[in-house]
Design a protein around this motif. Structure first.
Motif: not given
Length: 73
Positions: A11-13, A21-23
Motif C-alpha cells: 500500500l505504501a508503494k 532508494d525505492g524503499v
C-alpha cells in the motif's frame, strides 16, 4: 504478521511513500503498557506488552511481552 507487513508495504508503494532508494515507508502506530496492580498499596507489575499496528490496514505488525523477573539465579 508477516503478511500484514507485506500488505502495508504494498500500500505504501502504491501511494508513492518511498524513499530515494525505492524503499517503502510505512506509517505505524505503536503502543505499550507496563501494568499497575493495586492491593491496598500501589505496586508495579512484573510484565508489560507492546505492539505495532499498520496505520493503513489496522493489522498487527509486531507484538511482544517483556518481564522484569528473571528466573535464572
Amino acid at each position: 504478521m508477516e503478511e500484514a507487513g507485506k500488505e502495508e508495504l504494498e500500500l505504501a508503494k502504491q501511494t508513492g511513500d518511498v524513499d530515494k532508494d525505492g524503499v517503502g515507508l510505512i506509517t505505524v502506530i505503536a503502543d505499550g503498557v507496563w501494568s499497575k496492580r493495586s492491593y491496598k498499596v500501589s505496586y508495579d507489575a512484573l510484565s508489560g506488552v507492546g505492539c505495532i499496528v499498520g496505520a493503513k490496514t489496522g493489522k498487527i505488525l509486531y507484538v511482544a511481552c517483556r518481564n522484569k523477573y528473571c528466573p535464572i539465579l
